[in-house]
Design a protein around this motif. Structure first.
Motif, PDB file in Angstrom:
ATOM      1  N   TYR A 116       0.831  -1.203   0.000  1.00  0.00           N
ATOM      2  CA  TYR A 116       0.000   0.000   0.000  1.00  0.00           C
ATOM      3  C   TYR A 116       0.869   1.259   0.000  1.00  0.00           C
ATOM      4  O   TYR A 116       1.932   1.290   0.620  1.00  0.00           O
ATOM      5  CB  TYR A 116      -0.890   0.032   1.246  1.00  0.00           C
ATOM      6  CG  TYR A 116      -1.777  -1.170   1.431  1.00  0.00           C
ATOM      7  CD1 TYR A 116      -3.104  -1.155   1.030  1.00  0.00           C
ATOM      8  CD2 TYR A 116      -1.286  -2.336   2.027  1.00  0.00           C
ATOM      9  CE1 TYR A 116      -3.933  -2.260   1.212  1.00  0.00           C
ATOM     10  CE2 TYR A 116      -2.094  -3.448   2.205  1.00  0.00           C
ATOM     11  CZ  TYR A 116      -3.421  -3.406   1.793  1.00  0.00           C
ATOM     12  OH  TYR A 116      -4.234  -4.502   1.971  1.00  0.00           O
ATOM     13  N   GLN A 139      -9.021  -9.161  -2.848  1.00  0.00           N
ATOM     14  CA  GLN A 139      -9.119  -7.719  -3.069  1.00  0.00           C
ATOM     15  C   GLN A 139      -9.156  -7.395  -4.547  1.00  0.00           C
ATOM     16  O   GLN A 139      -9.943  -6.564  -4.998  1.00  0.00           O
ATOM     17  CB  GLN A 139      -7.947  -6.987  -2.406  1.00  0.00           C
ATOM     18  CG  GLN A 139      -8.087  -6.828  -0.915  1.00  0.00           C
ATOM     19  CD  GLN A 139      -7.601  -8.057  -0.171  1.00  0.00           C
ATOM     20  OE1 GLN A 139      -7.262  -9.064  -0.791  1.00  0.00           O
ATOM     21  NE2 GLN A 139      -7.593  -7.996   1.150  1.00  0.00           N
ATOM     22  N   VAL A 143     -12.272  -5.558  -6.939  1.00  0.00           N
ATOM     23  CA  VAL A 143     -12.200  -4.254  -7.595  1.00  0.00           C
ATOM     24  C   VAL A 143     -12.536  -4.318  -9.075  1.00  0.00           C
ATOM     25  O   VAL A 143     -12.802  -3.294  -9.694  1.00  0.00           O
ATOM     26  CB  VAL A 143     -10.787  -3.619  -7.442  1.00  0.00           C
ATOM     27  CG1 VAL A 143     -10.409  -3.512  -5.997  1.00  0.00           C
ATOM     28  CG2 VAL A 143      -9.733  -4.388  -8.225  1.00  0.00           C
ATOM     29  N   GLU A 175     -13.124   1.181   2.669  1.00  0.00           N
ATOM     30  CA  GLU A 175     -13.340   0.727   1.303  1.00  0.00           C
ATOM     31  C   GLU A 175     -14.806   0.816   0.898  1.00  0.00           C
ATOM     32  O   GLU A 175     -15.124   0.795  -0.295  1.00  0.00           O
ATOM     33  CB  GLU A 175     -12.824  -0.700   1.131  1.00  0.00           C
ATOM     34  CG  GLU A 175     -11.312  -0.807   1.187  1.00  0.00           C
ATOM     35  CD  GLU A 175     -10.800  -2.156   0.720  1.00  0.00           C
ATOM     36  OE1 GLU A 175     -11.267  -2.637  -0.329  1.00  0.00           O
ATOM     37  OE2 GLU A 175      -9.936  -2.733   1.407  1.00  0.00           O
ATOM     38  N   TYR A 180     -10.851   0.185  -3.764  1.00  0.00           N
ATOM     39  CA  TYR A 180      -9.753   0.119  -4.725  1.00  0.00           C
ATOM     40  C   TYR A 180     -10.314  -0.206  -6.106  1.00  0.00           C
ATOM     41  O   TYR A 180     -11.266  -0.977  -6.243  1.00  0.00           O
ATOM     42  CB  TYR A 180      -8.724  -0.931  -4.297  1.00  0.00           C
ATOM     43  CG  TYR A 180      -7.905  -0.502  -3.113  1.00  0.00           C
ATOM     44  CD1 TYR A 180      -6.903   0.456  -3.249  1.00  0.00           C
ATOM     45  CD2 TYR A 180      -8.138  -1.029  -1.847  1.00  0.00           C
ATOM     46  CE1 TYR A 180      -6.155   0.873  -2.159  1.00  0.00           C
ATOM     47  CE2 TYR A 180      -7.391  -0.619  -0.746  1.00  0.00           C
ATOM     48  CZ  TYR A 180      -6.405   0.336  -0.918  1.00  0.00           C
ATOM     49  OH  TYR A 180      -5.667   0.751   0.170  1.00  0.00           O
TER      50      TYR A 180
END
Length: 257
Positions: A116, A139, A143, A175, A180
């Protein structure tokens, strides 16, 4: 072009392919065994990037992105960074066994393969925090189908400043409000990464700096402003004390095999 258009900013404004150099590293500047779990760093150098750079790097053709293994920078501000660094200095002489025991308690295995930016950067007309996820991570799967209506809420910016602050990097942006979004894919080919000359080159010769970037991706917040000063100073000190000249490759062919 990248779609939707709010993602087509700066480096990501057009579909391109770039060569990259990536360095993975542990956070502490001391030699520790692998049983001592520390935060990890991932730095990426992207070659042949056109566009206006920050003043100290206006003649560079490459740009750098610097990541770490946690979504936040716990110190929060530049002042907090200085405070925490002084505390870390006092912990350096501690026996490695104690450091290992502490790290066993604090280990965050979920972040082992994720990286990150922790602090925000300018993203063209927007502000963003960046991250890198393995291709098969949950993740990244999440996205792929995310879509945001950027024009529907005229009060969104005011709300975002409460939950997504620029100056306090210790706050994790939710989030649910700022998910993202997939903008680029990095492909790392099978290669020999542990040759002695390549290790020496990445460890001792080249540097990675948040300030080596496009103007449209300028680092934001007090932690980043401090990094703009600290990273060049540390690099200069390290190269001077090690009696090694700083070299910046202009393309991947200059990196030892």
């Amino acid at each position: 072009m990248i779609s939707p258009p709010e993602l087509a900013q700066g480096l990501f404004s057009k579909a391109r392919t770039h060569d990259v150099a990536i360095r993975f590293a542990q956070g502490p500047g001391e030699n520790l065994s692998d049983r001592v779990s520390t935060h990890r760093g991932m730095a990426m150098k992207i070659f042949d990037v056109p566009g206006a750079k920050l003043p100290n790097h206006k003649d560079d053709a490459e740009v750098d992105f610097v990541f770490a293994s946690g979504p936040t920078f716990p110190s929060g501000t530049a002042q907090g960074f200085l405070r925490d660094e002084k505390m870390l200095e006092t912990a350096t002489p501690m026996p490695e066994a104690i450091k290992g025991a502490v790290s066993d308690v604090a280990r965050a295995t979920d972040s082992a393969l994720k990286a990150y930016s922790q602090a925000p950067v300018r993203f063209g007309s927007y502000v963003a925090k960046l991250a890198a996820f393995p291709a098969e991570s949950p993740q990244l799967q999440k996205v792929k189908d995310v879509r945001i209506d950027t024009g529907s809420d005229q009060n969104a910016f005011r709300t975002a400043m409460d939950t997504q602050p620029i100056e306090d990097t210790s706050v994790e942006w939710p989030e649910s409000e700022s998910p993202y979004r997939l903008v680029v894919t990095v492909r790392i080919l099978k290669q020999q990464v542990y040759s002695a000359e390549r290790q020496r080159y990445f460890d001792d010769v080249i540097s990675f700096r948040p300030g080596r970037c496009l103007e449209v991706h300028r680092p934001l917040g007090s932690v980043m402003r401090a990094r703009l000063q600290v990273y060049p100073a540390l690099s200069e000190f390290r190269h001077r004390e090690n009696h090694i000249a700083l070299e910046e490759p202009k393309d991947v062919s200059q990196i030892p095999a």
